[in-house]
Write a protein that holds these residues in place. Structure first.
Motif, mmCIF file in Angstrom:
data_model
loop_
_atom_site.group_PDB
_atom_site.id
_atom_site.type_symbol
_atom_site.label_atom_id
_atom_site.label_comp_id
_atom_site.label_asym_id
_atom_site.label_seq_id
_atom_site.Cartn_x
_atom_site.Cartn_y
_atom_site.Cartn_z
ATOM 1 N N SER A 25 0.852 -1.195 0.000
ATOM 2 C CA SER A 25 0.000 0.000 0.000
ATOM 3 C C SER A 25 0.882 1.237 0.000
ATOM 4 N N MET A 26 0.382 2.281 -0.584
ATOM 5 C CA MET A 26 1.151 3.526 -0.692
ATOM 6 C C MET A 26 1.229 4.213 0.671
ATOM 7 N N PRO A 27 2.432 4.652 1.068
ATOM 8 C CA PRO A 27 2.540 5.402 2.320
ATOM 9 C C PRO A 27 1.956 6.797 2.129
ATOM 10 N N SER A 28 1.502 7.374 3.221
ATOM 11 C CA SER A 28 1.025 8.753 3.123
ATOM 12 C C SER A 28 2.228 9.661 2.908
ATOM 13 N N SER A 29 2.004 10.850 2.393
ATOM 14 C CA SER A 29 3.112 11.784 2.169
ATOM 15 C C SER A 29 3.780 12.150 3.491
ATOM 16 N N LEU A 30 3.005 12.248 4.558
ATOM 17 C CA LEU A 30 3.572 12.543 5.877
ATOM 18 C C LEU A 30 4.496 11.420 6.328
ATOM 19 N N GLU A 31 4.030 10.169 6.194
ATOM 20 C CA GLU A 31 4.839 9.014 6.595
ATOM 21 C C GLU A 31 6.145 8.967 5.804
ATOM 22 N N GLU A 32 6.068 9.163 4.496
ATOM 23 C CA GLU A 32 7.250 9.124 3.646
ATOM 24 C C GLU A 32 8.217 10.252 3.995
ATOM 25 N N ILE A 41 11.524 -5.541 -10.869
ATOM 26 C CA ILE A 41 10.341 -6.063 -10.177
ATOM 27 C C ILE A 41 10.585 -6.030 -8.674
ATOM 28 N N ILE A 42 11.793 -6.393 -8.254
ATOM 29 C CA ILE A 42 12.133 -6.358 -6.825
ATOM 30 C C ILE A 42 12.000 -4.940 -6.289
ATOM 31 N N ALA A 43 12.617 -3.979 -6.969
ATOM 32 C CA ALA A 43 12.568 -2.583 -6.514
ATOM 33 C C ALA A 43 11.140 -2.052 -6.519
ATOM 34 N N ASN A 44 10.338 -2.500 -7.457
ATOM 35 C CA ASN A 44 8.944 -2.057 -7.534
ATOM 36 C C ASN A 44 8.144 -2.467 -6.311
ATOM 37 N N GLY A 45 8.541 -3.552 -5.678
ATOM 38 C CA GLY A 45 7.811 -4.045 -4.520
ATOM 39 C C GLY A 45 8.303 -3.545 -3.185
ATOM 40 N N PHE A 46 9.373 -2.754 -3.178
ATOM 41 C CA PHE A 46 9.918 -2.276 -1.907
ATOM 42 C C PHE A 46 9.046 -1.226 -1.252
ATOM 43 N N TYR A 47 9.042 -1.310 0.046
ATOM 44 C CA TYR A 47 8.407 -0.307 0.880
ATOM 45 C C TYR A 47 9.355 -0.148 2.061
ATOM 46 N N VAL A 48 10.012 0.853 2.104
ATOM 47 C CA VAL A 48 10.116 2.151 1.464
ATOM 48 C C VAL A 48 10.843 1.978 0.119
ATOM 49 N N ARG A 49 10.436 2.748 -0.884
ATOM 50 C CA ARG A 49 10.988 2.609 -2.224
ATOM 51 C C ARG A 49 12.468 2.909 -2.251
ATOM 52 N N ALA A 50 13.214 2.083 -2.970
ATOM 53 C CA ALA A 50 14.650 2.296 -3.154
ATOM 54 C C ALA A 50 14.844 3.359 -4.225
ATOM 55 N N PRO A 51 15.683 4.378 -3.957
ATOM 56 C CA PRO A 51 15.935 5.376 -5.003
ATOM 57 C C PRO A 51 16.605 4.727 -6.206
ATOM 58 N N GLN A 52 16.226 5.161 -7.378
ATOM 59 C CA GLN A 52 16.857 4.732 -8.623
ATOM 60 C C GLN A 52 17.893 5.797 -8.960
ATOM 61 N N PHE A 53 19.162 5.489 -8.727
ATOM 62 C CA PHE A 53 20.204 6.516 -8.765
ATOM 63 C C PHE A 53 20.369 7.175 -10.124
ATOM 64 N N ALA A 54 20.086 6.476 -11.209
ATOM 65 C CA ALA A 54 20.214 7.090 -12.527
ATOM 66 C C ALA A 54 19.206 8.214 -12.729
ATOM 67 N N THR A 55 18.068 8.127 -12.060
ATOM 68 C CA THR A 55 17.046 9.163 -12.208
ATOM 69 C C THR A 55 16.875 10.007 -10.956
ATOM 70 N N ASP A 56 16.966 9.373 -9.763
ATOM 71 C CA ASP A 56 16.787 10.113 -8.511
ATOM 72 C C ASP A 56 18.068 10.795 -8.065
ATOM 73 N N GLY A 57 19.209 10.246 -8.461
ATOM 74 C CA GLY A 57 20.503 10.805 -8.104
ATOM 75 C C GLY A 57 20.845 10.647 -6.636
ATOM 76 N N ALA A 58 22.119 10.718 -6.357
ATOM 77 C CA ALA A 58 22.637 10.712 -4.989
ATOM 78 C C ALA A 58 23.936 11.508 -4.956
ATOM 79 N N GLU A 59 24.219 12.188 -6.059
ATOM 80 C CA GLU A 59 25.485 12.897 -6.192
ATOM 81 C C GLU A 59 25.621 14.049 -5.210
ATOM 82 N N ASP A 60 24.529 14.600 -4.759
ATOM 83 C CA ASP A 60 24.600 15.730 -3.825
ATOM 84 C C ASP A 60 24.614 15.290 -2.365
ATOM 85 N N ASP A 61 24.473 13.987 -2.098
ATOM 86 C CA ASP A 61 24.533 13.485 -0.725
ATOM 87 C C ASP A 61 25.980 13.512 -0.240
ATOM 88 N N PRO A 62 26.206 13.839 1.016
ATOM 89 C CA PRO A 62 27.570 13.780 1.551
ATOM 90 C C PRO A 62 28.116 12.353 1.453
#
Length: 157
Positions: free
Chosen positions: A5-12, A65-86
């Motif tokens: 089920s989708m988490p609420s925006s507050l929960e996320e 398919i595995i990533a699609n089923g995760f809760y909390v969703r795993a970031p997809q680094f090619a699109t979500d990026g992580a380059e600005d994280d320390p």
């Protein structure tokens, strides 16, 4: 309670703020002790392909398919990026994992050097040397879900 089920925006929002705050508090200022080099970036890409790609995706940004089923969703680094994280925060997340998510602790499976190498790769995946970039872009996504038959959380409709 259901993982499909989708988490609420507050929960996320609260969950992600807690993860970022903890990792940055613990390691945010720590710098990677390894020199930025083609050899370390190539080694980081190998670690990423062998341990991270199935959840965090390849350069094409397609969610498995595995990533699609995760809760909390795993970031997809090619699109979500992580380059600005320390770098220290990224290292901490890989080393310790993230509780109540699918992100495991890799401290018992990878060496400290490997964790720093994959951290270096993730930090620089948008500005890699040409040979490493070609290898990154040739990495194939695994087990990609068909978008037409999947909801954002991977539940068939």
């Amino acid at each position: 309670m259901a993982a499909d089920s989708m988490p609420s925006s507050l929960e996320e929002t609260l969950a992600m703020r807690a993860v970022h705050a903890a990792s940055e508090r613990e390691m945010g200022e720590r710098k990677n002790p390894l020199a930025v080099s083609g050899a370390n970036l190539r080694a980081g890409l190998i670690v990423y392909r062998n341990n991270c790609l199935m959840c965090h995706g390849a350069a094409d940004g397609k969610r498995s398919i595995i990533a699609n089923g995760f809760y909390v969703r795993a970031p997809q680094f090619a699109t979500d990026g992580a380059e600005d994280d320390p770098e220290g925060a990224t290292y901490w997340k890989i080393h310790h994992g993230i509780r109540f998510t699918a992100m495991p602790a890799f401290r018992n499976g990878l060496t400290d050097t490997q964790i720093w190498q994959v951290t270096m790769f993730i930090k620089r995946m948008d500005r890699l040397p040409k040979d490493v970039d070609l290898a990154w872009k040739s990495a194939k996504s695994v087990g990609v879900a068909k978008a037409s038959s999947q909801t954002p959380m991977g539940v068939r409709m």
